[in-house]
Design an enzyme around this catalytic site. Structure first.
Site, mmCIF file in Angstrom:
data_model
loop_
_atom_site.group_PDB
_atom_site.id
_atom_site.type_symbol
_atom_site.label_atom_id
_atom_site.label_comp_id
_atom_site.label_asym_id
_atom_site.label_seq_id
_atom_site.Cartn_x
_atom_site.Cartn_y
_atom_site.Cartn_z
ATOM 1 N N GLU A 176 -0.174 -1.676 5.837
ATOM 2 C CA GLU A 176 0.907 -0.378 6.396
ATOM 3 C C GLU A 176 1.540 1.000 6.737
ATOM 4 O O GLU A 176 0.951 1.975 7.976
ATOM 5 C CB GLU A 176 2.595 -0.957 6.015
ATOM 6 N N ASP B 156 1.191 -1.314 -0.016
ATOM 7 C CA ASP B 156 0.029 -0.198 0.000
ATOM 8 C C ASP B 156 0.705 0.883 0.165
ATOM 9 O O ASP B 156 2.464 1.323 0.799
ATOM 10 C CB ASP B 156 -0.974 0.069 1.216
#
EC number: 3.4.17.11
Length: 376
Positions: free
Chosen positions: A146, A85
């Protein structure tokens, strides 16, 4: 096995990395993250891994866990851990297209941390082509949230790490090319102000603005910053119509400290905040927290092994603790030998100048290959 003899090719790696960079994958777009996971899963399968696709939770994207065949598959091995991400919304490629100029290449997520993930996979492939067997089994875990503190994947990360002897995290290299052997504690907070509505033109005085209350509290929060613990408000949303006194305003704050006790004091201060008057409401709720990761003997021994490999490559590295959390916070705090910051060199993470130094794909890839081949 001499990692410097492995034929890493920066141009070929950059061409492969481009496909990953141009597959935009912001945290809050699970479909986009899943498209990136599709690319990564395919590359891992082609490299000979057995793939497990782990469905996303809490509105986030999927994760991918990959296990490579090994004669000692039942012993604690090496976990390579990264996230796919990014902070860049879909469409960022228009303002930050993939491009190359000399030894630099730009693109959303290229530094944090698609470049590091790619060189880790290339290190595995290079060892395979050379017929070099790792002494320990290797597992790869790619996660999806994250950048927002790993709220849906922390339990997965910790459970997977507990089955391993070492954790290698190819987050970006430090500005001086060093690696990370510890990270500061980080806490997130959700902020909410509630006012009283009124017509901003006809009855302004009858209203109480939630935005005004949030503005007061924003300054109060950031003024809590000391040398030991920092506070910042990074997100604010309020109001809907300019001719209405805003009833609601929400925000998000971040606190970071080098020591857990300093963060704990910060937590107490934040959770003690109250509204400025009885006419408005203000609440703070605790969000996700990353624990302090302080280097222990196992972590430092892992660093020493990496340092020796890096010196043999003519690329000396320093160990350092770092601000800015990573999933290494979790595994390091568990007492598992963790080495972070093993990814590419570059600068501008989370900005429209995010770029890598292309040649670092090769020498950092060789460092990763050397670790994978020699850890036991």
């Amino acid at each position: 096995m001499n990692p410097d003899a492995l034929p890493f090719d920066a141009d070929a790696m950059l061409a492969g990395l481009r496909d990953w960079v141009e597959c935009e994958s912001p945290t809050f777009d699970p479909a986009a993250v899943n498209r990136m996971m599709d690319l990564a899963a395919r590359a891992l399968v082609l490299a000979g891994a057995r793939i497990e696709r782990i469905a996303g939770r809490m509105g986030y994207g999927d994760c991918v866990r990959a296990s490579f065949p090994h004669a000692r598959a039942d012993v604690p091995g090496i976990l390579l851990m990264g996230h796919f991400d990014t902070v860049h919304p879909v469409g960022t490629l228009a303002a930050l297209p993939f491009r190359r100029d000399g030894n630099r290449a730009w693109g959303p997520g290229i530094l944090d941390m698609k470049g590091g993930n790619y060189l880790a996979l290339e290190a595995i492939r290079q060892l395979q082509r050379a017929g070099a067997r790792t002494r320990l089994p290797v597992t790869v875990l790619f996660t999806s949230d994250e950048e927002v503190g790993s709220p849906s994947t922390r339990d997965l990360i910790e459970a997977e790490a507990a089955r391993h002897k070492y954790v290698l995290v190819p987050e970006p290299a430090r500005p001086d090319g060093g690696v990370v052997t510890g990270r500061y504690a980080i806490a997130r907070f959700n902020l909410a102000a509630t006012g009283r509505p009124s017509h901003a033109g006809a009855a302004l005085g009858a209203g109480r603005s939630a935005i005004r209350e949030m503005a007061r509290k924003l300054i109060e929060i950031e003024d809590l910053t000391t040398d030991d613990c920092t506070f910042s408000v990074g997100v604010v949303h309020g109001g809907q119509w300019v001719n209405c006194v805003a009833t609601t305003c929400t925000g998000e704050a971040l606190s970071m400290a080098k020591r857990q006790e300093d963060l704990d004091h910060g937590l107490t201060a934040m959770l003690s905040l109250r509204a400025s008057s009885n006419d408005v409401q203000f609440t703070v709720t605790r969000g996700v927290t990353r624990p302090v990761w302080e280097p222990d003997a196992g972590c430092l021994a892992l660093y020493e092994q990496a340092r020796a490999i890096a010196e043999s490559l003519g690329q000396p590295i320093r160990a350092q603790s770092a601000g800015g959390g990573s999933d290494g916070n979790f595994t390091g705090a568990m007492g598992i030998a963790t080495l972070d910051g093993l990814g590419v060199a570059g600068a501008g993470a989370h900005t429209l100048d995010e770029h890598i130094e292309i040649d670092s794909l090769t020498y950092r890839g060789k460092l990763m290959a050397g670790l994978l081949a020699t850890l036991d």
